[in-house]
Design a protein around this motif. Structure first.
Motif, PDB file in Angstrom:
ATOM      1  N   ILE A  79      -5.845  51.296   5.178  1.00 31.91           N
ATOM      2  CA  ILE A  79      -5.103  52.552   5.265  1.00 31.91           C
ATOM      3  C   ILE A  79      -5.853  53.654   4.508  1.00 31.91           C
ATOM      4  O   ILE A  79      -5.894  54.808   4.924  1.00 31.91           O
ATOM      5  N   ALA A  80      -6.478  53.261   3.384  1.00 31.57           N
ATOM      6  CA  ALA A  80      -7.150  54.258   2.546  1.00 31.57           C
ATOM      7  C   ALA A  80      -8.504  54.688   3.098  1.00 31.57           C
ATOM      8  O   ALA A  80      -9.071  55.688   2.645  1.00 31.57           O
ATOM      9  N   LEU A  81      -9.010  53.932   4.083  1.00 34.64           N
ATOM     10  CA  LEU A  81     -10.397  54.143   4.524  1.00 34.64           C
ATOM     11  C   LEU A  81     -10.747  55.598   4.872  1.00 34.64           C
ATOM     12  O   LEU A  81     -11.770  56.104   4.409  1.00 34.64           O
ATOM     13  N   PRO A  82      -9.915  56.315   5.663  1.00 38.68           N
ATOM     14  CA  PRO A  82     -10.287  57.710   5.965  1.00 38.68           C
ATOM     15  C   PRO A  82     -10.404  58.564   4.702  1.00 38.68           C
ATOM     16  O   PRO A  82     -11.273  59.427   4.616  1.00 38.68           O
ATOM     17  N   MET A  83      -9.541  58.298   3.721  1.00 33.67           N
ATOM     18  CA  MET A  83      -9.605  59.074   2.477  1.00 33.67           C
ATOM     19  C   MET A  83     -10.840  58.691   1.682  1.00 33.67           C
ATOM     20  O   MET A  83     -11.484  59.536   1.059  1.00 33.67           O
ATOM     21  N   THR A  84     -11.162  57.393   1.692  1.00 36.21           N
ATOM     22  CA  THR A  84     -12.374  56.947   0.999  1.00 36.21           C
ATOM     23  C   THR A  84     -13.598  57.630   1.593  1.00 36.21           C
ATOM     24  O   THR A  84     -14.456  58.137   0.874  1.00 36.21           O
ATOM     25  N   LEU A  85     -13.647  57.644   2.935  1.00 41.15           N
ATOM     26  CA  LEU A  85     -14.791  58.269   3.601  1.00 41.15           C
ATOM     27  C   LEU A  85     -14.850  59.760   3.294  1.00 41.15           C
ATOM     28  O   LEU A  85     -15.925  60.339   3.166  1.00 41.15           O
ATOM     29  N   ALA A  86     -13.684  60.379   3.167  1.00 41.39           N
ATOM     30  CA  ALA A  86     -13.651  61.821   2.907  1.00 41.39           C
ATOM     31  C   ALA A  86     -13.899  62.138   1.443  1.00 41.39           C
ATOM     32  O   ALA A  86     -14.003  63.308   1.075  1.00 41.39           O
ATOM     33  N   GLY A  87     -13.948  61.120   0.591  1.00 41.14           N
ATOM     34  CA  GLY A  87     -14.246  61.351  -0.823  1.00 41.14           C
ATOM     35  C   GLY A  87     -13.057  61.846  -1.628  1.00 41.14           C
ATOM     36  O   GLY A  87     -13.227  62.562  -2.619  1.00 41.14           O
ATOM     37  N   ILE A  88     -11.865  61.461  -1.214  1.00 43.50           N
ATOM     38  CA  ILE A  88     -10.673  61.858  -1.979  1.00 43.50           C
ATOM     39  C   ILE A  88     -10.557  60.986  -3.229  1.00 43.50           C
ATOM     40  O   ILE A  88     -10.898  59.801  -3.207  1.00 43.50           O
ATOM     41  N   ALA A  89     -10.092  61.585  -4.321  1.00 45.84           N
ATOM     42  CA  ALA A  89     -10.057  60.895  -5.613  1.00 45.84           C
ATOM     43  C   ALA A  89      -9.167  59.651  -5.556  1.00 45.84           C
ATOM     44  O   ALA A  89      -8.142  59.648  -4.869  1.00 45.84           O
ATOM     45  N   PRO A  90      -9.547  58.595  -6.271  1.00 49.30           N
ATOM     46  CA  PRO A  90      -8.822  57.317  -6.209  1.00 49.30           C
ATOM     47  C   PRO A  90      -7.337  57.445  -6.562  1.00 49.30           C
ATOM     48  O   PRO A  90      -6.502  56.794  -5.920  1.00 49.30           O
ATOM     49  N   ALA A  91      -6.979  58.252  -7.526  1.00 52.33           N
ATOM     50  CA  ALA A  91      -5.573  58.365  -7.928  1.00 52.33           C
ATOM     51  C   ALA A  91      -4.731  58.895  -6.771  1.00 52.33           C
ATOM     52  O   ALA A  91      -3.679  58.350  -6.429  1.00 52.33           O
ATOM     53  N   GLU A  92      -5.235  59.945  -6.153  1.00 55.33           N
ATOM     54  CA  GLU A  92      -4.555  60.555  -5.015  1.00 55.33           C
ATOM     55  C   GLU A  92      -4.457  59.551  -3.870  1.00 55.33           C
ATOM     56  O   GLU A  92      -3.420  59.416  -3.216  1.00 55.33           O
ATOM     57  N   ARG A  93      -5.536  58.808  -3.675  1.00 51.34           N
ATOM     58  CA  ARG A  93      -5.561  57.791  -2.625  1.00 51.34           C
ATOM     59  C   ARG A  93      -4.475  56.764  -2.856  1.00 51.34           C
ATOM     60  O   ARG A  93      -3.696  56.432  -1.958  1.00 51.34           O
ATOM     61  N   ALA A  94      -4.419  56.268  -4.085  1.00 54.63           N
ATOM     62  CA  ALA A  94      -3.458  55.212  -4.414  1.00 54.63           C
ATOM     63  C   ALA A  94      -2.037  55.704  -4.158  1.00 54.63           C
ATOM     64  O   ALA A  94      -1.213  54.984  -3.573  1.00 54.63           O
ATOM     65  N   ALA A  95      -1.765  56.928  -4.553  1.00 60.02           N
ATOM     66  CA  ALA A  95      -0.416  57.465  -4.385  1.00 60.02           C
ATOM     67  C   ALA A  95      -0.059  57.547  -2.906  1.00 60.02           C
ATOM     68  O   ALA A  95       1.023  57.125  -2.482  1.00 60.02           O
ATOM     69  N   ARG A  96      -0.999  58.073  -2.119  1.00 64.75           N
ATOM     70  CA  ARG A  96      -0.705  58.255  -0.689  1.00 64.75           C
ATOM     71  C   ARG A  96      -0.580  56.908   0.027  1.00 64.75           C
ATOM     72  O   ARG A  96       0.260  56.750   0.913  1.00 64.75           O
ATOM     73  N   VAL A  97      -1.424  55.946  -0.355  1.00 67.09           N
ATOM     74  CA  VAL A  97      -1.348  54.629   0.277  1.00 67.09           C
ATOM     75  C   VAL A  97      -0.019  53.968  -0.064  1.00 67.09           C
ATOM     76  O   VAL A  97       0.642  53.386   0.801  1.00 67.09           O
ATOM     77  N   ALA A  98       0.406  54.075  -1.322  1.00 71.75           N
ATOM     78  CA  ALA A  98       1.678  53.475  -1.729  1.00 71.75           C
ATOM     79  C   ALA A  98       2.820  54.058  -0.899  1.00 71.75           C
ATOM     80  O   ALA A  98       3.695  53.330  -0.413  1.00 71.75           O
ATOM     81  N   GLN A  99       2.780  55.379  -0.712  1.00 75.36           N
ATOM     82  CA  GLN A  99       3.813  56.040   0.090  1.00 75.36           C
ATOM     83  C   GLN A  99       3.777  55.521   1.528  1.00 75.36           C
ATOM     84  O   GLN A  99       4.812  55.181   2.107  1.00 75.36           O
ATOM     85  N   ALA A 100       2.568  55.424   2.083  1.00 77.96           N
ATOM     86  CA  ALA A 100       2.427  54.973   3.469  1.00 77.96           C
ATOM     87  C   ALA A 100       2.923  53.538   3.630  1.00 77.96           C
ATOM     88  O   ALA A 100       3.596  53.204   4.603  1.00 77.96           O
ATOM     89  N   LEU A 101       2.589  52.680   2.658  1.00 76.23           N
ATOM     90  CA  LEU A 101       3.036  51.287   2.727  1.00 76.23           C
ATOM     91  C   LEU A 101       4.560  51.230   2.753  1.00 76.23           C
ATOM     92  O   LEU A 101       5.158  50.446   3.489  1.00 76.23           O
ATOM     93  N   ARG A 102       5.192  52.090   1.943  1.00 76.57           N
ATOM     94  CA  ARG A 102       6.663  52.141   1.949  1.00 76.57           C
ATOM     95  C   ARG A 102       7.163  52.640   3.303  1.00 76.57           C
ATOM     96  O   ARG A 102       8.029  52.028   3.920  1.00 76.57           O
ATOM     97  N   ASP A 103       6.567  53.752   3.777  1.00 73.66           N
ATOM     98  CA  ASP A 103       7.020  54.355   5.032  1.00 73.66           C
ATOM     99  C   ASP A 103       6.954  53.378   6.194  1.00 73.66           C
ATOM    100  O   ASP A 103       7.796  53.407   7.081  1.00 73.66           O
TER     101      ASP A 103
END
Ligand SMILES: Nc1ncnc2c1ncn2[C@@H]1O[C@H](COP(=O)(O)OP(=O)(O)OP(=O)(O)O)[C@@H](O)[C@H]1O
Ligand SMILES: [Mg+2]
Lengths: 402, 233
Positions: free
Chosen positions: B112-136
């Motif tokens: 799920i995080a892969l597009p953000m990883t490729l885009a170079g988004i900071a890990p903290a932001e990534r973790a937060a968004r992935v956690a939200q997505a996993l819940r959703d």
């Protein structure tokens, strides 16, 4: 892509194909280990020889019969036919040279030594009382040859530690009569065990007066004259003076070769340094082979991960990102291989040192650095082609493949 | 046709796509003109080989047309460089594929995080968004599972979470239910429709008439041409 993410991504990708990754790391590590071990051997040989020659004695000038054309020391013509004997009288005459502190003539041959029914082949060195000082050797028991007339000599022998052990075992050796060739000698001393030694290892040597050795081997000529100069700066004058004295005594003919320890050292240093370099070059070839393997493995990886590459592009990865990811993977595998190989090589060198304590098998720093750098460089260089191929893949076709 | 107050999100004009195989040419797309407004729900249907996937790939900037222009949010994207197109894909477009296309060695969360990883988004932001997505997407206790440890429906949910994680304007789905049974397929479609309800433009390629019928607008392709557009009927 951030650097830590890039590294993790490359690591996971490499970990996803353990066999491929393992083979590649192994190949790279063998290359680096080969560089480390082979240069350790080469440089060890160089240091070993250097040590040996340094331990010959200090401020040493060596006179050998026969003329060497080049003037430098050449192992090939160190043994040449002798036009005129280099005699004990010549040696004695050299004492007149002001730059000479002391000297010892040397006659060498092989014979048999026997005691109490035990018999063995030995190297016999005929010399004089000065030998032990000129060569800075140490005695374990008794005394060395007595001072006296160089032309006569008493039937006394000093034996090496190993000879002592083999002939006498736990019995005392001093004062015993041994037979060397067809003569009887009284053992007056035992040399201290050296554990090593080049050419003439004193451990397996029997030392007798020069005149008796000449008689034993039926020769008038000397093998060497070992001359100790009065000081370091006196080495060159001593060399000139010796050459002049011998020339006068030999009717104006320059039929001896006078070499200094420095010249010998420099020649061996050069010779063995070149050897180490050559050996390192051979080992580097295995690194190039490893590099080609890196390329093939990465190309296979690109083919197998075509769909993944297409996906990454669909998810917004630029060609540059994909290129970097594959290059990072190649670089990491090479680095892992290089480090593993470095460890293996050092371990191998340590084992060699353990097995042969006298042999200083330490890889030289330059070889280690060059080996690691070559490994990384070949890894990255050979990783470029697969990385570019991955970056150029058409995403639609890549995705349609499974 | 009602006059649109603002420019459409997607505007295709005179799009041609020709594949050359040796001497023969395949016209995969012929003079295709389509406008799609932001927030629309469009189904693309048609027989096999009619050019649906080709059209979707063009919309997703994975392919370039041989003629015509494609304007995305008013900007001509056909002339962009490959790197600029990659940027547009990263920021504006999410893909959902029939065969999921998850990276097998990565966990659900990492996929799920892969597009953000490729885009170079900071890990903290990534973790937060992935956690939200996993819940959703109801995947909280599947975060560390790898794709082969997930069911088909779960895999497609991971894929949808991945497609939406960059908050794209458009989601392109090529037969998203093709590899799923009816119940799981319906569940996936409902997820996509929820996204559409939140304002994301949704374009789905499907063979399934029932699924196509749920879309507010149907496009029918035949032999590379747009045969029918329910918005223009
Ligand atoms: N890379 C390619 N090279 C050659 N021809 C291609 C290529 N991609 C697609 N085509 C051709 O273009 C036409 C349209 O293909 P496309 O994949 O868009 O069809 P589709 O409508 O998605 O079909 P399906 O429902 O089977 O997925 C087909 O005739 C196909 O053979
Ligand atoms: Mg298709």
């Amino acid at each position: 892509m951030r650097l830590p993410d890039l590294i993790r991504f490359a690591r996971d990708a490499a970990g996803g194909a353990p066999l491929r990754t393992g083979l590649l790391v192994l190949a790279m590590s063998i290359g680096v280990a080969a560089v480390v071990i082979l240069t350790a051997l080469g440089d060890g040989a160089r240091r070993y020889v250097m040590n040996e020659f340094s331990s010959l004695g200090s401020n040493l000038v060596i006179v050998l019969p026969g003329r060497s054309q080049t003037g430098g020391f050449n192992p090939g013509n160190a043994v040449t036919s002798t036009p005129r004997d280099l005699t004990i009288a010549d040696a004695q005459a050299l004492l007149r040279a002001p730059a000479v502190r002391r000297l010892a003539p040397l006659v060498v041959g092989t014979s048999e030594i026997s005691f109490g029914g035990r018999l063995r082949q030995v190297m016999v060195a005929g010399t004089t009382a000065e030998y032990i000082e000129v060569r800075s050797l140490k005695l374990a028991q008794g005394r060395f040859l007595a001072h006296g007339d160089w032309g006569r000599g008493v039937a006394e022998a000093v034996i090496g530690a190993r000879i002592r052990d083999e002939l006498f075992g736990v019995e005392p050796a001093l004062g015993r009569l041994v037979r060397i060739g067809d003569r009887r000698f009284r053992v007056v001393g035992v040399m201290a065990a050296s554990g090593q030694g080049l050419g003439m290892n004193t451990d397996e040597l029997v030392i007798v007066p020069a005149a008796l050795a000449q008689a034993m081997f039926n020769t008038n000529t000397l093998f060497r004259i070992l001359v100790e100069a009065t000081g370091r700066e006196a080495i060159e004058p001593a060399k000139r003076q010796i050459a002049e004295i011998v020339r006068l005594r030999h009717d104006g003919e320059e039929d001896v070769t006078v070499i200094t320890q420095d010249a010998v050292l420099a020649t061996f240093d050069r010779l063995l340094g070149t050897l180490t370099l050559g050996v390192a070059g051979i080992a580097a070839i295995s690194l190039a082979v490893a590099g080609i393997l890196v390329m093939n493995v990465m190309l296979v990886s690109v083919t197998q991960r075509t769909a993944e590459i297409g996906l990454l592009k669909a998810l917004g990865a630029s060609a540059g990102t994909i290129r970097t990811a594959f290059l990072a993977e190649a670089a990491m595998l090479s680095l892992a291989g290089a480090l593993l190989g470095y460890g293996l090589g050092q371990a191998g060198a340590a084992i060699i040192r353990q097995l042969y304590p006298a042999f200083p098998a330490w890889p030289p720093d330059w070889a280690v650095i060059a080996g690691l750098a070559t490994a990384l460089l070949t890894g990255i260089l050979f990783g470029v082609l697969p990385a570019r191929r991955a970056a150029r893949l058409d995403p639609v076709q890549a995705l349609s493949r499974r | 046709m009602t006059a649109a107050a603002s420019a459409p999100l997607i505007a295709l004009a005179g799009i041609e796509r020709v594949f050359r195989l040796g001497d023969s040419e395949v016209h995969a797309l012929r003079r295709v003109d389509i406008d799609i407004a932001a927030g629309e729900y469009v189904a693309i249907m048609g027989p096999s080989g009619s050019g649906k996937s080709t059209l979707l790939n063009l919309l997703g900037l994975l392919d370039r047309p041989d003629a015509g222009t494609y304007r995305l949010a008013g900007r001509d994207v056909t002339t962009l460089s490959a790197d600029e197109q990659a940027r547009v894909r990263s920021e504006r477009i999410g893909f959902v594929f029939q065969s999921f296309h998850l990276v097998p060695r990565l966990s659900a969360a990492e996929n799920i995080a892969l597009p953000m990883t490729l885009a170079g988004i900071a890990p903290a932001e990534r973790a937060a968004r992935v956690a939200q997505a996993l819940r959703d997407y109801g995947l909280e206790n599947r975060a560390d599972h790898r794709p082969d440890q997930l069911s088909g429906g779960q895999r497609q949910r991971v894929a949808i979470a991945r497609a939406t994680i960059m908050q794209p304007a458009v989601i392109l789905a090529d037969e998203p239910t093709g590899n799923l049974d009816r119940a799981t397929g319906d569940e996936v479609v409902r997820l996509l429709e929820t996204l559409n309800a939140q304002g994301v433009t949704l374009i789905v390629v499907t063979h399934d008439a029932a699924l196509g019928g749920r879309a507010r607008r149907q496009l029918r392709m035949e032999d590379g041409s747009l045969q029918h557009d329910s918005a223009r009927a």
